[in-house]
Scaffold this active site. Sequence first.
Site, PDB file in Angstrom:
ATOM      1  N   ARG A 110       0.840  -1.207   0.000  1.00 55.59           N
ATOM      2  CA  ARG A 110       0.000   0.000   0.000  1.00 55.59           C
ATOM      3  C   ARG A 110       0.867   1.247   0.000  1.00 55.59           C
ATOM      4  O   ARG A 110       1.879   1.312   0.708  1.00 55.59           O
ATOM      5  CB  ARG A 110      -0.949   0.001   1.205  1.00 55.59           C
ATOM      6  CG  ARG A 110      -1.965  -1.102   1.103  1.00 55.59           C
ATOM      7  CD  ARG A 110      -3.101  -1.012   2.112  1.00 55.59           C
ATOM      8  NE  ARG A 110      -3.827  -2.279   2.091  1.00 55.59           N
ATOM      9  CZ  ARG A 110      -4.743  -2.610   1.177  1.00 55.59           C
ATOM     10  NH1 ARG A 110      -5.081  -1.759   0.234  1.00 55.59           N
ATOM     11  NH2 ARG A 110      -5.315  -3.800   1.208  1.00 55.59           N
ATOM     12  N   ILE A 125       2.082   4.782   0.980  1.00 50.17           N
ATOM     13  CA  ILE A 125       2.098   5.429   2.299  1.00 50.17           C
ATOM     14  C   ILE A 125       1.250   6.708   2.301  1.00 50.17           C
ATOM     15  O   ILE A 125       0.828   7.169   3.365  1.00 50.17           O
ATOM     16  CB  ILE A 125       3.559   5.705   2.718  1.00 50.17           C
ATOM     17  CG1 ILE A 125       3.720   5.777   4.214  1.00 50.17           C
ATOM     18  CG2 ILE A 125       4.124   6.932   2.028  1.00 50.17           C
ATOM     19  CD1 ILE A 125       5.173   5.729   4.667  1.00 50.17           C
ATOM     20  N   ASN A 170       4.988   6.341 -13.624  1.00 49.16           N
ATOM     21  CA  ASN A 170       5.674   7.607 -13.860  1.00 49.16           C
ATOM     22  C   ASN A 170       7.128   7.335 -14.240  1.00 49.16           C
ATOM     23  O   ASN A 170       7.749   6.415 -13.704  1.00 49.16           O
ATOM     24  CB  ASN A 170       5.632   8.476 -12.591  1.00 49.16           C
ATOM     25  CG  ASN A 170       4.214   8.884 -12.233  1.00 49.16           C
ATOM     26  OD1 ASN A 170       3.389   9.119 -13.112  1.00 49.16           O
ATOM     27  ND2 ASN A 170       3.929   8.966 -10.940  1.00 49.16           N
ATOM     28  N   GLU A 220       9.188  10.029  -8.195  1.00 49.10           N
ATOM     29  CA  GLU A 220       9.853  10.425  -6.945  1.00 49.10           C
ATOM     30  C   GLU A 220      10.746   9.327  -6.394  1.00 49.10           C
ATOM     31  O   GLU A 220      11.741   9.624  -5.729  1.00 49.10           O
ATOM     32  CB  GLU A 220       8.803  10.819  -5.901  1.00 49.10           C
ATOM     33  CG  GLU A 220       8.098  12.124  -6.268  1.00 49.10           C
ATOM     34  CD  GLU A 220       6.962  12.484  -5.336  1.00 49.10           C
ATOM     35  OE1 GLU A 220       6.497  11.606  -4.569  1.00 49.10           O
ATOM     36  OE2 GLU A 220       6.534  13.655  -5.376  1.00 49.10           O
ATOM     37  N   HIS A 275       7.898   1.367 -10.559  1.00 50.14           N
ATOM     38  CA  HIS A 275       6.699   0.889  -9.871  1.00 50.14           C
ATOM     39  C   HIS A 275       5.463   1.294 -10.650  1.00 50.14           C
ATOM     40  O   HIS A 275       5.467   2.302 -11.353  1.00 50.14           O
ATOM     41  CB  HIS A 275       6.619   1.433  -8.445  1.00 50.14           C
ATOM     42  CG  HIS A 275       6.791   2.915  -8.345  1.00 50.14           C
ATOM     43  ND1 HIS A 275       8.041   3.512  -8.397  1.00 50.14           N
ATOM     44  CD2 HIS A 275       5.896   3.917  -8.239  1.00 50.14           C
ATOM     45  CE1 HIS A 275       7.901   4.823  -8.310  1.00 50.14           C
ATOM     46  NE2 HIS A 275       6.614   5.108  -8.226  1.00 50.14           N
TER      47      HIS A 275
HETATM   48  P1  AMP Z   1       6.211   8.215  -7.939  1.00 50.65           P
HETATM   49  O1  AMP Z   1       5.925   9.691  -7.893  1.00 50.65           O
HETATM   50  O2  AMP Z   1       5.531   7.530  -9.076  1.00 50.65           O
HETATM   51  O3  AMP Z   1       7.691   7.912  -7.846  1.00 50.65           O
HETATM   52  O4  AMP Z   1       5.508   7.625  -6.648  1.00 50.65           O
HETATM   53  C1  AMP Z   1       6.190   7.288  -5.478  1.00 50.65           C
HETATM   54  C2  AMP Z   1       5.133   6.835  -4.491  1.00 50.65           C
HETATM   55  O5  AMP Z   1       5.788   6.145  -3.450  1.00 50.65           O
HETATM   56  C3  AMP Z   1       4.342   7.985  -3.851  1.00 50.65           C
HETATM   57  O6  AMP Z   1       2.960   7.806  -4.132  1.00 50.65           O
HETATM   58  C4  AMP Z   1       4.664   7.828  -2.362  1.00 50.65           C
HETATM   59  O7  AMP Z   1       3.557   8.124  -1.540  1.00 50.65           O
HETATM   60  C5  AMP Z   1       5.074   6.372  -2.265  1.00 50.65           C
HETATM   61  N1  AMP Z   1       5.972   6.031  -1.166  1.00 50.65           N
HETATM   62  C6  AMP Z   1       7.124   6.650  -0.816  1.00 50.65           C
HETATM   63  N2  AMP Z   1       7.696   6.034   0.234  1.00 50.65           N
HETATM   64  C7  AMP Z   1       6.892   4.980   0.535  1.00 50.65           C
HETATM   65  C8  AMP Z   1       6.936   3.941   1.517  1.00 50.65           C
HETATM   66  N3  AMP Z   1       7.925   3.865   2.419  1.00 50.65           N
HETATM   67  N4  AMP Z   1       5.936   3.028   1.540  1.00 50.65           N
HETATM   68  C9  AMP Z   1       4.924   3.104   0.648  1.00 50.65           C
HETATM   69  N5  AMP Z   1       4.825   4.040  -0.297  1.00 50.65           N
HETATM   70  C10 AMP Z   1       5.792   4.974  -0.362  1.00 50.65           C
END
Ligand code: AMP
Length: 114
Positions: free
Chosen positions: A28, A30, A86, A94, A99
């Site tokens: 899930r 975060i 992305n 990010e 993913h």
């Molecule tokens: P992106 O902008 O596509 O790289 O999305 C990165 C996603 O990772 C974001 O939606 C964050 O909320 C999620 N995220 C970052 N750190 C964690 C974590 N430790 N556990 C779960 N989701 C995370």
Amino acid sequence: MASIFSKIIAGEIPGDIVYQDELVTAFRDINPQAPTHILIVPNKEIPTVNEVTNADEAAMGRMILAAKKIAEQEGIAANGYRLIVNCGNHGHQEVFHLHMHLVGGRPLGPMLYR
Ligand code: AMP
């Protein structure tokens, strides 16, 4: 250095894992943007779509099959959902471990969820 997602996959930091097999892991998000917001991640650390090779074809396919299974598990398959990958700066990536976002549980509107 291992990505934050590699650490979740390895069980080194906590993650709410909903699915795992030999190629992919799903947990899930975060900071969920919808009632269901799950990240489906290849177990192999590939930074972005730009670094995917033919050797990763099975894992890339498995991500979609995992999305289908998880959507069923979450009870959102019939109403539908969105899968988002992305890539890089303009894609607002990010976390540099490839993913797929599985987002659903409410009507999402056209194309982009935020
Ligand atoms: P992106 O902008 O596509 O790289 O999305 C990165 C996603 O990772 C974001 O939606 C964050 O909320 C999620 N995220 C970052 N750190 C964690 C974590 N430790 N556990 C779960 N989701 C995370």
